[in-house]
Motif scaffolding. Structure first.
Motif, short mmCIF file in Angstrom:
data_model
loop_
_atom_site.label_atom_id
_atom_site.label_comp_id
_atom_site.label_asym_id
_atom_site.label_seq_id
_atom_site.Cartn_x
_atom_site.Cartn_y
_atom_site.Cartn_z
N THR A 203 0.82 -1.20 0.00
CA THR A 203 0.00 0.00 0.00
C THR A 203 0.85 1.26 0.00
O THR A 203 1.62 1.50 0.93
N LYS A 204 0.70 2.04 -1.03
CA LYS A 204 1.38 3.33 -1.14
C LYS A 204 0.40 4.41 -0.68
O LYS A 204 -0.59 4.70 -1.34
N ALA A 205 0.68 5.00 0.48
CA ALA A 205 -0.22 6.00 1.04
C ALA A 205 0.06 7.38 0.44
O ALA A 205 1.20 7.72 0.15
N GLU A 206 -1.02 8.16 0.27
CA GLU A 206 -0.89 9.54 -0.20
C GLU A 206 -1.57 10.53 0.74
O GLU A 206 -1.47 11.75 0.53
N LEU A 207 -2.24 10.01 1.76
CA LEU A 207 -2.86 10.84 2.78
C LEU A 207 -2.64 10.19 4.14
O LEU A 207 -2.69 8.96 4.25
N TRP A 208 -2.41 11.02 5.16
CA TRP A 208 -2.23 10.50 6.51
C TRP A 208 -3.08 11.33 7.48
O TRP A 208 -3.04 12.57 7.45
N THR A 209 -3.87 10.64 8.30
CA THR A 209 -4.66 11.30 9.33
C THR A 209 -4.30 10.70 10.68
O THR A 209 -3.76 9.58 10.74
N PRO A 210 -4.58 11.41 11.79
CA PRO A 210 -4.25 10.87 13.12
C PRO A 210 -5.07 9.63 13.44
O PRO A 210 -6.25 9.54 13.08
N LEU A 211 -4.45 8.69 14.11
CA LEU A 211 -5.11 7.46 14.55
C LEU A 211 -5.42 7.59 16.04
O LEU A 211 -4.52 7.79 16.85
N SER A 212 -6.69 7.47 16.37
CA SER A 212 -7.10 7.57 17.76
C SER A 212 -7.15 6.18 18.38
O SER A 212 -7.73 5.25 17.81
N LEU A 213 -6.54 6.04 19.55
CA LEU A 213 -6.57 4.78 20.28
C LEU A 213 -7.44 4.89 21.53
O LEU A 213 -7.23 4.19 22.52
N ASN A 214 -8.40 5.82 21.49
CA ASN A 214 -9.29 6.02 22.63
C ASN A 214 -10.75 5.70 22.29
O ASN A 214 -11.65 6.09 23.00
N ASN A 215 -10.95 5.01 21.15
CA ASN A 215 -12.32 4.65 20.79
C ASN A 215 -12.67 3.27 21.34
O ASN A 215 -11.87 2.63 22.04
N GLU A 216 -13.85 2.78 20.99
CA GLU A 216 -14.33 1.51 21.55
C GLU A 216 -13.44 0.33 21.13
O GLU A 216 -13.09 -0.52 21.95
#
Length: 812
Positions: A203-216
């Motif tokens: 997978t070649k990424a072209e967008l990055w967003t924050p990953l939340s580890l506080n969800n269910e």
């Protein structure tokens, strides 16, 4: 130095005087050296260059493993990752990411773009900074503050016209507004090449967003959806980190049911990137060295032939006071000059070869965009050129000095005749190149046979006139299950009405597409195994899916329109699951409970033939199929069987999607035949590359045999004339010459077979369904070389058999 300069000048004059000879030698060397340089250039970047991160030797990947289930690398659950981080003292930092995709809207055309959700710690851990803007702040991993995005330089230029003011502006992803906070540097494609071993994705990424580890999901032990990367503390090795984490993983096994059978493995990041191709690249490098050795033997034979014609010149030099050392220096200088000329030409060959390989197989080689001819590769080429010059020059030089230099000056001396010793040397060189060519041909034959076996594997479905289109609905727009079901039901109905359409259906996971989901299940009325976790691949499908795909129903019935959301929960299983869990009973009517979704008992209503889902080389696994209406998904693959060529209706399929929702992107649209071909792209690449090397070796070997026999015939013209004058027939001369060429070929084949039987074991991991000592391959290659040798011998032998005895007796 002055004498050396004179030797160089003389060598140049000699090459200009014999342009045909010089061109043949330089082209032969250019092919051998150029191919070696190209492969070394790839190895230099992929295996020897450090990854483009800060102190990359300290970076490792963390994976969960379940050896009981045959899983060597599985993704990580957030709670387990937190425990590894908090209970160990071996890491300077830990980060996580999850590959995903985004729907980019608000521009001229809606587009589905690969991306990745990353924890804010990831980029500082890697030591990578944007070329514009900033990285994520630590609090931007919290819900409510996570609608910020980093954009790849390529996407910035392609879709935003390299807008210098894009940072701080907003873009729309999946129907939500995101603020652009940075532009990433060129070549940053993270997490490309970091998927678990066995994955077919890069997978070649072209967008990055924050990953939340506080969800269910972040608190579920069984939710394994993260890829984890860590930076070791100074002085800590990957093995020490592994030793520190295993006791923690064992403790987690005892505490939590979801961790039963799961442990942890620590893999250096460099190994994670190159592990899939390292062995293959080293094998190819060894193969291309064999090609170079064959080229060297050909050049050595050419120089031996030329040395015979230069005996009088060497004798005159010796008579005028030239010492043995001076003669050696002159001959070796000429060989080194030829080697350097071949090396410089080889650089051009390597440049073109690298461009061709990278352009033709970009997803087969990690870091392909970084491959170039740098100072190290240039130095390797020059060194290889010098070594090659020494290698092919030493034999003719020694042969020249072994001869009696006074003999050519005697009255009646024949400067062009060769002695027994020189003929023996030329035959030994033929033996060597035949043996080397056979090793390469056997290796290529095994890979080609393996590839053919792979492509002849029973798929379990019919690919004729079948096209697939992946559609992923944005969660922000299609939140409710009934909205998803209504969209896909309407889309299916519209496409079914297109002219020439035979059948249309949908599935969550198309065979050989690289996407798979596995869930746990239990069999009603049977106690859960105390140590075994029952897992099966999961597919949500629409009615007509099996008919559209051409998958055979073995027992029971398919799904129909009555299998709706409120109807009795049903499931169809494959033969592998039925054989394993219902070996002596009819599975139809039995009930399963799948842990995903509503944990309702589902009645088995049918059994279908096994289908190759994960790969042609993989054995069939347990599979579960449920009606899409009873568990709607946002991402589906639509498959359609048509009367026309699949490529002719691609535009019509897109139009039907946009007629329902103009902003809906289409992820992938391909014929299923193309998907099947893509699934064997790596074996095809290996077979083609080694096959190319073997073909080159075979041609060089044939030229070498022809050259030796042809030259021998020219030297023996006088002898042949005498034989024919004494009563020899054309058939006798023909057999004499063919026997002369065939004998070293047969010896070379014998030596090559012995060497190949040992070396092909190195290829065991690259072949499928074929023994590395496959006798048919060894026999076929041997017969092929014998046939080529016979052809190479026949042409000069036929010419010799037609010699006029009167002309031959006067031949000098």
């Amino acid at each position: 130095m002055q004498n050396l300069w004179l030797d160089i000048r003389y060598g140049f004059r000699l090459f200009v005087k014999k342009p045909g000879f010089t061109l043949i030698v330089v082209l032969t060397l250019a092919l051998g050296i150029g191919a070696n340089t190209a492969i070394f250039g790839i190895i230099n970047t992929v295996l020897m260059h450090p990854l483009p991160f800060r102190e990359p030797h300290r970076l490792v990947m963390l994976w969960e493993t379940n050896l009981e289930e045959g899983v060597s690398q599985d993704q990580v659950s957030p709670p387990n990752l937190r425990d590894w981080r908090d209970q160990s003292q071996v890491f300077d930092g830990v980060a996580a990411f999850a590959s995903t995709n985004f729907t980019l809207t608000g521009l001229d055309e809606t587009e589905k773009i690969n991306g990745s959700q990353i924890t804010p710690e990831l980029l500082p851990l890697l030591g990578v900074n944007p070329i514009k803007g900033r990285v994520f702040a630590s609090d931007e991993g919290q819900p409510g503050r996570d609608q910020v995005v980093l954009v790849a330089q390529g996407l910035w230029q392609r879709r935003f016209g390299a807008d210098p003011n894009l940072v701080s502006k907003t873009i729309t992803l999946d129907g939500k507004t995101y603020e652009v906070v940075g532009i990433m540097p060129a070549g940053f494609e993270f997490p490309k090449w970091l998927e678990p071993v066995g994955s077919k994705n890069a997978t070649k990424a072209e967008l990055w967003t924050p990953l939340s580890l506080n969800n269910e999901d972040a608190n579920k032990r069984g939710a394994r959806y993260l890829s984890a990367i860590a930076r070791l503390k100074p002085g800590v090795t990957a093995a020490q980190a592994q030793a520190a984490l295993v006791p923690i993983a064992q403790d987690l096994q005892e505490k939590y049911q979801e961790n039963q059978g799961y442990s942890v493995t620590v893999v250096p990041l460099q190994k994670q990137v190159v592990g899939r191709v390292e062995r293959a690249l080293l094998i190819f490098f060894g193969a291309i060295i064999l090609v170079l050795l064959i080229a060297c033997t050909n050049v050595a034979n050419l120089l031996l032939a030329r040395a015979a014609a230069r005996q009088k010149e060497m004798a005159i030099r010796a008579a005028l006071g030239g010492s043995r050392w001076q003669l050696i220096r002159q001959l070796m200088t000429e060989s080194l000059l030829l080697g350097l000329a071949g090396g410089l030409a080889g650089l051009l060959v390597a440049y073109w070869a690298i461009k061709f390989i990278v352009a033709s197989f970009p997803d087969m080689i990690p870091r392909a965009n970084e491959i170039t001819i740098d100072a190290r590769v240039f130095g390797f080429t020059i060194l290889l050129s010098l070594l090659t010059g020494l290698l092919f020059g030493i034999t003719p030089t020694l042969q020249t000095l072994k001869t009696d230099l006074s003999e050519p000056l005697k009255e009646g001396g024949r400067g062009s005749t060769e002695g027994l010793n020189r003929n023996r040397t030329r035959s030994i060189l033929v033996v060597a190149e035949v043996a080397l060519a056979l090793i390469l041909l056997v290796g290529a034959g095994l890979l080609i046979k393996s590839f053919l076996r792979l492509t002849s594997v029973e798929l379990g479905f019919n690919t004729d006139n079948l096209i697939a289109m992946r559609v992923a609905l944005p969660q922000s727009k299609y939140k409710q299950p009934y909205q998803k079901e209504a969209f896909f039901k309407q889309l299916t109905s519209r496409i079914e009405s297109l002219p020439g359409m035979q059948s249309v259906a949908m599935t969550t996971n198309l065979p050989l597409s690289g996407t798979n989901m596995s869930f746990r299940f239990m069999i009603e009325g049977r106690p859960a195994p105390p140590t075994e976790i029952l897992l099966a691949q999961y597919h949500a499908i629409s009615p007509n899916y099996f008919r559209t795909m051409g998958i055979e129903l073995r027992q029971g019935r398919e799904f129909n329109e009555q299998d709706e959301a409120e109807a009795q929960p049903v499931v169809i299983v494959n033969e592998t699951l039925a054989r394993r869990f219902f070996p002596d009973e009819d599975p139809v009517g039995k009930r399963l409970k799948i842990t995903y979704g509503k944990p309702l008992p589902r009645q088995i209503v049918g059994v279908i033939k096994d289908v190759k889902h994960q790969g042609l080389e993989s054995s069939s696994q347990e599979e579960l199929y449920v009606p899409y209406a009873q568990n709607p998904w946002a991402f589906m693959t639509l498959v359609a069987r048509t009367q026309a060529e699949p490529k002719d209706i691609a535009a019509a399929l897109k139009s039907e999607v946009w007629a329902i929702d103009r902003d809906q992107p289409i992820d992938r649209i391909k014929s299923v035949e193309e998907l099947v071909a893509d699934s064997v792209s790596r074996p095809r690449f290996y077979a083609r590359l080694l096959g190319l090397f073997a073909a080159l070796a075979m041609i060089l070997a044939a030229v070498g045999i022809y050259g030796v026999i042809s030259y021998s015939v020219s030297q023996r013209t006088h002898e042949i004339g005498i034989r024919m004058a004494l009563g020899a027939q054309q058939r006798d001369v023909l057999l004499l010459i063919i026997k002369q060429g065939l004998m070293p070929t047969l010896i070379g084949i014998a030596i090559g077979l012995t060497a190949a039987a040992g070396l092909t074991h190195l290829m065991a991991s690259l072949v499928f369904g074929v023994s590395v000592t496959d006798p048919l391959t060894f026999i076929a290659v041997s017969l092929l070389l014998v046939g080529i040798a016979l052809l190479a011998c026949y042409i000069p032998a036929r010419r010799a058999a037609r010699v006029d005895p009167l002309i031959a007796l006067r031949y000098e």
